[in-house]
Design a protein around this motif. Structure first.
Motif, mmCIF file in Angstrom:
data_model
loop_
_atom_site.group_PDB
_atom_site.id
_atom_site.type_symbol
_atom_site.label_atom_id
_atom_site.label_comp_id
_atom_site.label_asym_id
_atom_site.label_seq_id
_atom_site.Cartn_x
_atom_site.Cartn_y
_atom_site.Cartn_z
ATOM 1 N N MET A 193 -38.220 -30.876 55.368
ATOM 2 C CA MET A 193 -37.509 -31.216 54.131
ATOM 3 C C MET A 193 -38.015 -32.548 53.594
ATOM 4 S SD MET A 193 -33.430 -31.491 53.459
ATOM 5 C CE MET A 193 -33.204 -29.730 53.581
ATOM 6 N N ALA B 177 -27.328 -19.379 54.435
ATOM 7 C CA ALA B 177 -27.661 -20.714 54.925
ATOM 8 C C ALA B 177 -26.583 -21.682 54.470
ATOM 9 C CB ALA B 177 -29.023 -21.163 54.414
ATOM 10 N N GLN C 252 -37.989 -22.176 47.076
ATOM 11 C CA GLN C 252 -37.957 -23.636 47.071
ATOM 12 C C GLN C 252 -36.728 -24.124 46.290
ATOM 13 O OE1 GLN C 252 -40.799 -26.694 45.097
ATOM 14 N NE2 GLN C 252 -41.455 -26.533 47.212
ATOM 15 N N TRP D 109 -36.761 -28.478 49.651
ATOM 16 C CA TRP D 109 -37.122 -27.719 50.836
ATOM 17 C C TRP D 109 -37.412 -26.272 50.455
ATOM 18 C CZ3 TRP D 109 -32.308 -28.827 49.228
ATOM 19 C CH2 TRP D 109 -31.387 -27.779 49.137
ATOM 20 N N ASN D 110 -38.094 -25.585 51.357
ATOM 21 C CA ASN D 110 -38.349 -24.166 51.159
ATOM 22 C C ASN D 110 -37.435 -23.390 52.085
ATOM 23 O OD1 ASN D 110 -40.454 -25.356 49.785
ATOM 24 N ND2 ASN D 110 -41.839 -23.685 50.235
ATOM 25 N N LEU D 111 -36.665 -22.517 51.485
ATOM 26 C CA LEU D 111 -35.675 -21.793 52.268
ATOM 27 C C LEU D 111 -36.331 -20.845 53.255
ATOM 28 C CD1 LEU D 111 -32.606 -21.544 52.332
ATOM 29 C CD2 LEU D 111 -32.809 -19.649 50.761
ATOM 30 N N GLY D 112 -37.483 -20.337 52.899
ATOM 31 C CA GLY D 112 -38.141 -19.363 53.771
ATOM 32 C C GLY D 112 -37.527 -17.996 53.574
ATOM 33 N N ARG D 113 -38.218 -16.983 54.053
ATOM 34 C CA ARG D 113 -37.691 -15.644 53.892
ATOM 35 C C ARG D 113 -36.855 -15.283 55.096
ATOM 36 N NH1 ARG D 113 -39.956 -11.736 50.603
ATOM 37 N NH2 ARG D 113 -41.366 -12.620 49.078
ATOM 38 N N PRO D 114 -35.663 -14.760 54.860
ATOM 39 C CA PRO D 114 -34.840 -14.380 55.999
ATOM 40 C C PRO D 114 -35.585 -13.369 56.878
ATOM 41 C CG PRO D 114 -33.643 -14.116 53.933
ATOM 42 C CD PRO D 114 -35.051 -14.431 53.581
ATOM 43 N N ASN E 111 -33.197 -16.968 63.237
ATOM 44 C CA ASN E 111 -33.385 -15.945 62.210
ATOM 45 C C ASN E 111 -32.073 -15.544 61.573
ATOM 46 O OD1 ASN E 111 -36.081 -15.328 61.829
ATOM 47 N ND2 ASN E 111 -36.172 -14.312 63.816
ATOM 48 N N TYR F 231 -29.633 -17.452 61.001
ATOM 49 C CA TYR F 231 -29.018 -18.652 60.418
ATOM 50 C C TYR F 231 -27.844 -19.144 61.253
ATOM 51 C CZ TYR F 231 -31.833 -17.708 56.321
ATOM 52 O OH TYR F 231 -32.874 -17.494 55.473
ATOM 53 N N TRP G 223 -26.446 -31.522 61.208
ATOM 54 C CA TRP G 223 -27.698 -32.184 60.865
ATOM 55 C C TRP G 223 -28.092 -33.226 61.906
ATOM 56 C CZ3 TRP G 223 -30.903 -30.298 57.519
ATOM 57 C CH2 TRP G 223 -32.002 -31.049 57.153
ATOM 58 N N SER H 106 -35.316 -27.491 60.000
ATOM 59 C CA SER H 106 -35.112 -28.626 59.088
ATOM 60 C C SER H 106 -36.101 -28.566 57.927
ATOM 61 C CB SER H 106 -35.250 -29.939 59.841
ATOM 62 O OG SER H 106 -36.512 -30.026 60.453
ATOM 63 N N TYR H 107 -36.774 -27.446 57.784
ATOM 64 C CA TYR H 107 -37.708 -27.228 56.679
ATOM 65 C C TYR H 107 -38.893 -28.190 56.707
ATOM 66 C CZ TYR H 107 -33.403 -24.988 55.217
ATOM 67 O OH TYR H 107 -32.261 -24.237 55.185
ATOM 68 N N ASP H 108 -39.183 -28.771 57.886
ATOM 69 C CA ASP H 108 -40.375 -29.615 58.033
ATOM 70 C C ASP H 108 -41.533 -28.727 58.472
ATOM 71 O OD1 ASP H 108 -39.296 -32.167 57.414
ATOM 72 O OD2 ASP H 108 -38.214 -32.110 59.316
ATOM 73 N N TYR H 109 -42.023 -27.914 57.539
ATOM 74 C CA TYR H 109 -42.987 -26.886 57.926
ATOM 75 C C TYR H 109 -44.307 -27.461 58.416
ATOM 76 C CZ TYR H 109 -39.629 -23.832 55.671
ATOM 77 O OH TYR H 109 -38.478 -23.172 55.321
ATOM 78 N N ASN I 40 -44.126 -20.066 54.625
ATOM 79 C CA ASN I 40 -42.945 -20.748 54.103
ATOM 80 C C ASN I 40 -43.298 -22.087 53.487
ATOM 81 O OD1 ASN I 40 -41.059 -18.819 54.605
ATOM 82 N ND2 ASN I 40 -40.525 -19.610 56.643
#
Lengths: 316, 641
Positions: free
Chosen positions: A1, A273, A294, A307-312, B439, B441, B480, B516-519, B549
């Protein structure tokens, strides 16, 4: 993020409809209760978020919207009742290229018309809604029907003339801008309604969020009851944005400090989410039209997050 | 006239109001002087040398598209180049203590309101606020308060607001409206009903109805100015409707505020100390406890900030400390509750798809089918095995993994938990469980599972205990910060093997960074994990999904190819590959890939994706063909076999 620290408390964030990495964000000093405002133009970079431009105002800024016809223009609405148009190509710290001063109280909402692209709409605490053309000095039209502060007025994404407004008087009103009176008044919640948005894939559907903590989805042809009620927030729902990529997905942020992404297609468990990356009220939220999944949010904790949510389910 | 009504009816102030406000913050000289000395040169230089030219020639042209409105533009420019309207003052202000005092006051006001807790502001009476400033604070805080208070009584909200206004020296009884109405507004269309504060009871609703005609007069005038009168009949009907019993626009907001300001204040003053200092321990929102409100309380406690108010309702400092200690205790308790209330694992019964175990379906056969990618058949075979041998941890684990690859994460979770109940030492199953939670969530459960993995892995047990013991449990009350803690734990574990990365630790870290979306960081972790297990097809798929992603679909293709090199029948990687082709607008390749996946395992979601590709190809005929769900029908156009 990716995160950006804003100098003031965030109020609204919106991705550019022209450039995928660019976003506008308005912030206000002292939580918008008193003090200056600052318009940020931000760029999402590889590793972080950078400020491209900043513009300062005397009073707090509550909402912003990108022009749909000129990629350099952003409109923001202010606590002093004015609406400023900024040119992102102008040097930082510059003046607005235009300021519209008709509203007599705080302007809490501004939204550009996605269809005609040459008008925008504002909703104010003076209980009026105004339509503007940036080329004209005065508003084109004023609508007065709500009986309390207007918190949000949003154009239909499909119909050039249709817009929805919500107010502290607990009603959702649907309007045709060619008529003087609203088409329909829906008593949508039992408490103040702070936000609304249109489904981008279904022009009969409007979503509202209220101090009563619920999100309600309305088929505007059937005003007597919502088609769905989404429960999950524990404080007032501050802003809702329907996904530009999915008919069934929407995101909401709340005074409970969280962002929730909902997928109504998942009937049993619509929350896909729940994000608690902010430490104060989350007030601004948007989806990137260019990059599926995004999202951006801003909060009174002075953080702008992307952030990118990504695909479930993609991740196995 | 009630306090709240009064507040809401107030006017927003002139655009210059902040100038005055700011003026008081810069003590030496007035804002305008400051602007003249400090800002003028810089301003004239930049404006007239660069900006004016720039403004007029470039962006004004672009906004007006040369539609011959130049006169208007110059008028507009004149208006906006007025120095007194300059919006630049903020930059020139040093961050003064006054500003942060105000920030703290509002923060305290907001957070205590949210918690349903009356607050005890220190007096900021010395702030020289103008009428406009006061009006803004009064109007805005009274409106906003209703948005973030959590169903408290109107009395509470009123008290809370009065405390805040009082601390700023804003007289609740100040009749701002009169003052503002005597000042010029920037428009003449003000329709606000102006009412003075008087003593006595008001029927709020009656008052509202009485106000209507004024609004309506304005409205009618407006209508006539702009439009014909055709709609007025409807409009009157509406008026009748509005007057009906079911229209109470303010009843929750205003019903209890129908008292005079004086009476309200008297009552506040009469309250006993204990009434007012309602125990702060009633707060039970864990996240709020560590917000700035808490920090503010800490500052009060340490003497960093102090209460200067002379008001008798303020508590003496020692009492405050006691209170603070109580809070701390309570919070620790709450924290413990908070954790106990997280269900360790909600264990569901596994839903079998078969009635009876078939003798021919053995673990070996199930594994064989799984390795060939035939997920449905493999699931049936493995079900037979666990029906016969419910204590076969291995079979449960592979059943779970097969379900996971088939997008059935809740089933997968059940199987993996079964497997771990039988054999808690199986680290592969535990990691797979964390992935399934992610996956699904289920972030909290994923974090629980990962921590348990570390705790149960002998190599890291000591590290885990040391780390866990050194951390104040209050520091991660929300997901978080809990996530941050777990991530640090695994970073520490990774550091213990710098030259020879542990693939499982790196995989876990990759998972955490995905959460945490830190890809970008997650990509690095999966790459590190692949150093020591280069043939792990699932790892290659995870790397691909993470790259995708992160909008790096081109790179993701390579990772998926690697995954398929090691397991050609890996449906998940094929389906992900199709999605990446789709993001790259390579429709033909995308369709071929999806068809290849369907040929191995016909999952409904892959059919849906395929139809989406056909729509993007503008091939309605193929969309219809896809509804038949016969993969062989596409053999003539796509080479997927």
């Amino acid at each position: 993020m990716k995160r950006f620290h804003s100098h003031f408390n965030g109020y609204s964030v919106e991705f550019s409809p022209f450039e995928e990495q660019r976003l506008a964000c308005v912030t206000s000093q002292h939580f918008g209760i008193i003090g200056n405002g600052r318009q940020y133009i931000l760029d999402v970079l590889d590793r972080d978020i950078g400020a491209f431009k900043t513009f300062d105002t005397r009073d707090g800024l509550y909402d912003c919207t990108w022009s749909e016809e000129n990629e350099c223009h952003v409109a923001s609405s202010s606590g002093d009742g004015s609406i400023k148009i900024w040119d992102t190509q102008a040097p930082s710290g510059g003046r607005p290229i235009k300021s519209f001063e008709e509203h007599t109280k705080e302007v809490y909402s501004v939204d550009w018309n996605l269809v005609t692209k040459d008008t925008f709409i504002t909703g104010s605490w003076d209980q009026s809604i105004k339509i503007w053309n940036p080329r004209m000095d005065r508003s084109l039209k004023t609508f007065r029907e709500h009986r309390y502060c207007i918190y949000s007025a949003i154009w239909s994404p499909r119909n050039a003339h249709l817009f929805a407004s919500v107010s502290g008087d607990r009603t959702l009103k649907i309007w045709d801008s060619r008529d003087n009176r609203s088409l329909n008044t829906i008593k949508a919640h039992d408490h103040e309604i702070l936000t609304c948005d249109w489904n981008k894939y279904n022009d009969k559907e409007v979503v509202t969020g209220s101090v009563d903590k619920t999100i309600r989805i309305w088929d505007i042809r059937y005003p007597d009851r919502p088609t769905t009620i989404l429960r999950g927030h524990t404080y007032a729902v501050r802003r809702i944005k329907c996904s530009p990529h999915s008919e069934s997905m929407l995101a909401s942020c709340s005074y409970d400090m969280s962002v929730i992404v909902w997928d109504r297609a998942r009937e049993q468990d619509p929350i896909i989410a729940r994000m608690d990356h902010h430490t104060e009220f989350v007030v601004g939220l948007d989806w990137n039209m260019f990059i599926d999944g995004q999202m951006a949010s801003c909060s009174w904790d002075e953080q702008v997050c992307v952030w990118n949510l990504g695909r479930p389910g993609q991740f196995r | 006239m009630s306090v709240f009504r009064d507040l809401v009816e107030g006017e927003c102030s002139e655009p210059n109001a902040l100038g005055n406000f700011v003026q008081h913050f810069t003590n030496e000289r007035s804002y305008h002087d400051k602007f003249e000395d400090h800002g003028k040169n810089e301003f004239y230089d930049s404006l007239y040398r660069h900006e004016e030219e720039y403004n007029e020639q470039r962006h004004l042209d672009s906004i007006f598209d040369g539609e011959g409105q130049e006169d208007d533009i110059h008028l507009m420019m004149d208006r906006h180049l007025n120095l007194r309207d300059g919006p630049r003052e903020h930059k020139e202000l040093p961050l003064s203590n006054v500003e942060s005092d105000l920030q703290f006051l509002f923060q305290d006001f907001i957070n205590s309101t949210r918690a349903g807790q009356l607050f005890h502001p220190s007096s900021l009476n010395h702030l020289p606020l103008t009428f406009e400033d006061k009006s803004k604070i009064k109007n805005r805080s009274s409106i906003m308060l209703k948005h973030f208070s959590n169903g408290e009584s109107e009395q509470f909200e009123e008290d809370q607001l009065n405390r805040m206004l009082d601390s700023l020296g804003i007289e609740v009884g100040d009749d701002f409206d009169q003052v503002w109405d005597s000042q010029p507004h920037h428009t003449t269309t003000t329709t606000t009903t102006t009412t003075t504060t008087t003593t006595g009871q008001y029927d709020q609703y009656q008052k509202y109805v009485n106000d209507l005609p004024e609004e309506y007069e304005d409205y009618e005038q407006h209508q006539q100015e702009l439009f014909d009168d055709g709609d007025l009949e409807d409009y009157e009907l509406d008026e009748e409707w509005d007057k009906g019993d079911d229209f109470h626009p303010y009843d929750s907001a205003w019903t209890e505020s129908d008292r005079s300001v004086e009476a309200a204040w008297d009552e506040t003053a009469r309250r006993t100390i204990s009434d007012i200092t309602r125990p702060i321990t009633q707060i039970n929102d864990p996240k709020l406890k560590k917000s700035n409100f808490m920090k503010f309380m800490n500052q009060l406690n340490s003497g960093e900030a102090s209460i200067v108010g002379s008001d008798v309702v303020h508590n003496p400092d020692f009492k405050r400390q006691e209170e603070y200690q109580q809070q701390a205790d309570q919070w620790t308790e709450d924290y413990n509750d908070f954790h106990e209330h997280i269900p360790q694992h909600r264990i569901q019964e596994y839903q079998f798809s078969i009635q009876e175990a078939r003798d021919s379906d053995t673990l070996e056969r199930g594994m064989g089918l799984f390795n060939e990618g035939h997920l449905s058949d493999s699931i049936i075979a493995l079900e037979s095995e666990v029906k016969r041998n419910p204590e076969n941890a291995m079979a449960w684990m592979y059943l779970g993994i097969a379900h996971a690859e088939n997008d059935q994460d809740s089933q997968a979770t059940t199987c993996l938990i079964k497997s771990l109940q039988i054999d808690p030492t199986n680290s592969k199953a535990r990691l797979a469980l964390a992935v399934s939670h992610t996956n699904d969530y289920q972030k909290e459960r994923a974090l629980d599972t990962l921590e348990e993995w570390l705790q149960r892995t002998p190599e890291y047990t000591a590290l885990y205990k040391q780390f866990k013991g050194s951390v104040d449990p209050n520091s991660f009350l929300d997901t978080w910060s809990r996530h941050e803690f777990t991530t640090n734990l695994f970073i520490e574990a990774a550091r213990s093997r710098p030259s020879n990365p542990d693939p499982e630790v790196q995989t876990a870290l990759g998972l955490l960074y995905n959460m945490s979306y830190d890809y970008d960081k997650a990509v690095d972790c999966f790459k590190a994990a692949l150093q020591n297990s280069p043939t792990d097809y699932q790892l290659w798929n995870k790397l691909g999904a993470t790259l995708a992603n992160s909008n790096r679909s081109q790179e993701a293709l390579g990772a998926y190819f690697k995954a398929l090199e090691h397991k050609p029948s890996y449906v998940r990687a094929r389906s992900n590959l199709g999605i990446s082709y789709l993001s790259l607008n390579m429709f033909q390749e995308s369709a071929t890939t999806f068809l290849g996946a369907i040929a191995i395992h016909p999952a409904p979601n892959i059919w849906d994706n395929l139809k989406m590709v056909f729509r993007l190809m503008n091939r309605e005929d193929l969309v219809q063909k896809a509804d038949l769900r016969d993969v062989n029908a596409f053999l003539d156009e796509f080479q997927f076999m």
